[in-house]
Design a protein around this motif. Structure first.
Motif, PDB file in Angstrom:
ATOM      1  N   ARG A 189       9.912   9.985  -1.912  1.00 11.25           N
ATOM      2  CA  ARG A 189       8.417   9.872  -1.149  1.00 11.25           C
ATOM      3  C   ARG A 189       7.473   8.536  -2.088  1.00 11.25           C
ATOM      4  NH1 ARG A 189       4.984  10.153  -3.951  1.00 11.25           N
ATOM      5  NH2 ARG A 189       6.009  10.667  -6.302  1.00 11.25           N
ATOM      6  N   ALA A 190       8.100   7.880  -3.288  1.00 12.38           N
ATOM      7  CA  ALA A 190       7.352   7.149  -4.175  1.00 12.38           C
ATOM      8  C   ALA A 190       7.800   5.759  -3.006  1.00 12.38           C
ATOM      9  CB  ALA A 190       8.127   7.169  -4.828  1.00 12.38           C
ATOM     10  N   ALA A 191       9.136   5.547  -2.324  1.00 13.16           N
ATOM     11  CA  ALA A 191       8.888   4.216  -1.480  1.00 13.16           C
ATOM     12  C   ALA A 191       7.876   4.620  -0.105  1.00 13.16           C
ATOM     13  CB  ALA A 191      10.627   4.265  -1.210  1.00 13.16           C
ATOM     14  N   ARG A 192       7.926   5.445   0.523  1.00 16.12           N
ATOM     15  CA  ARG A 192       6.991   5.634   1.524  1.00 16.12           C
ATOM     16  C   ARG A 192       5.595   5.645   1.589  1.00 16.12           C
ATOM     17  NH1 ARG A 192       9.092   7.333   6.558  1.00 16.12           N
ATOM     18  NH2 ARG A 192      11.298   7.903   6.068  1.00 16.12           N
ATOM     19  N   ALA A 193       5.414   6.223   0.303  1.00 17.87           N
ATOM     20  CA  ALA A 193       3.960   5.533  -0.357  1.00 17.87           C
ATOM     21  C   ALA A 193       3.873   4.519  -1.177  1.00 17.87           C
ATOM     22  CB  ALA A 193       4.054   6.632  -1.882  1.00 17.87           C
ATOM     23  N   ALA A 194       4.490   4.013  -1.421  1.00 17.81           N
ATOM     24  CA  ALA A 194       4.347   2.173  -1.878  1.00 17.81           C
ATOM     25  C   ALA A 194       4.071   1.670  -1.134  1.00 17.81           C
ATOM     26  CB  ALA A 194       5.668   1.921  -3.025  1.00 17.81           C
ATOM     27  N   VAL A 195       4.425   1.809   0.558  1.00 17.84           N
ATOM     28  CA  VAL A 195       4.359   1.207   1.336  1.00 17.84           C
ATOM     29  C   VAL A 195       3.858   1.289   2.851  1.00 17.84           C
ATOM     30  CG1 VAL A 195       6.451  -0.143   1.543  1.00 17.84           C
ATOM     31  CG2 VAL A 195       5.967   1.448   3.095  1.00 17.84           C
ATOM     32  N   GLY A 196       3.059   2.873   2.164  1.00 18.03           N
ATOM     33  CA  GLY A 196       2.157   3.128   2.877  1.00 18.03           C
ATOM     34  C   GLY A 196       2.590   4.002   3.894  1.00 18.03           C
ATOM     35  N   THR A 197       3.309   4.551   4.422  1.00 17.47           N
ATOM     36  CA  THR A 197       4.407   5.198   4.766  1.00 17.47           C
ATOM     37  C   THR A 197       4.311   6.696   4.425  1.00 17.47           C
ATOM     38  OG1 THR A 197       5.688   3.292   5.628  1.00 17.47           O
ATOM     39  CG2 THR A 197       6.259   5.221   6.986  1.00 17.47           C
TER      40      THR A 197
END
Length: 194
Positions: free
Chosen positions: A185-193
């Motif tokens: 979730r954090a990885a996706r949020a960091a790139v706006g996905t």
């Protein structure tokens, strides 16, 4: 000044990481210790075989103390081409036994020589070395591959840590799934996905 304390400290670390590496094979099937777990074909038992050759080469040939058990010359291309994987004719017991015997020879070399004992590494840009530089190099190499083994073992059955006593304190599957989802979730949020 590099002294005997530094040698003993590094040597102790090398002994510990060797044991952690061998522990990574405990409890796994013959197939799991041998099978390729990366695109390049790296296997857990192959890492042990590779590190056997590293110790043999550096604590033996480089420091003028060849091992009683011949493994091959430093420039033997076949030896190094087959160093990271295990053939069907090699057994787990042979690979681990050879690793332990070569480690015993390495330990004897480390104990017998001073930190400033000279060696020669013909394939290095600055080939004149000391026991200390070889000890640092081999410890670094062993730690690097023990890290690979950590990841490969976790991939196989979730076991992490450096010794058998950690096996009983492993996070359960629900914790692992929750942590994975949190990191994803954090990885996706960091790139706006989403």
């Amino acid at each position: 000044m590099i002294d005997e304390f530094a040698k003993k400290y590094l040597h102790s670390d090398l002994r510990d990481v060797r044991e952690a590496l061998v522990w990574k094979l405990d409890g796994l099937s013959e197939y799991d210790v041998r099978r390729p777990l990366t695109g390049s074909g790296t296997s857990l038992l192959g890492l042990v075989k590779h590190l056997t050759n590293i110790e043999y080469r550096y604590f033996g040939n480089v420091l003028g103390r060849p091992c009683p058990e011949p493994l091959g010359r430093w420039d033997d291309e076949r030896l190094w081409a087959e160093a990271m994987w295990v053939t069907e004719h090699e057994t787990r017991e042979e690979i681990i036994g050879r690793y332990r015997r070569v480690a015993e020879h390495s330990d004897a070399t480390i104990d017998a020589l001073t930190v400033e004992a000279p060696g020669y590494v013909p394939w290095w840009p600055r080939p004149n070395v000391t026991l200390f530089s070889i000890l640092v190099h081999v410890l670094t190499e062993t730690n690097r591959h023990a890290g690979h083994a950590d990841i490969l073992r976790e991939h196989l059955d979730g076991a992490t840590g450096t010794e058998a006593s950690h096996a009983n304190s492993q996070p359960d599957a629900a914790f692992r799934q929750s942590r994975f989802a949190e990191v994803e979730r954090a990885a996706r949020a960091a790139v706006g996905t989403p």
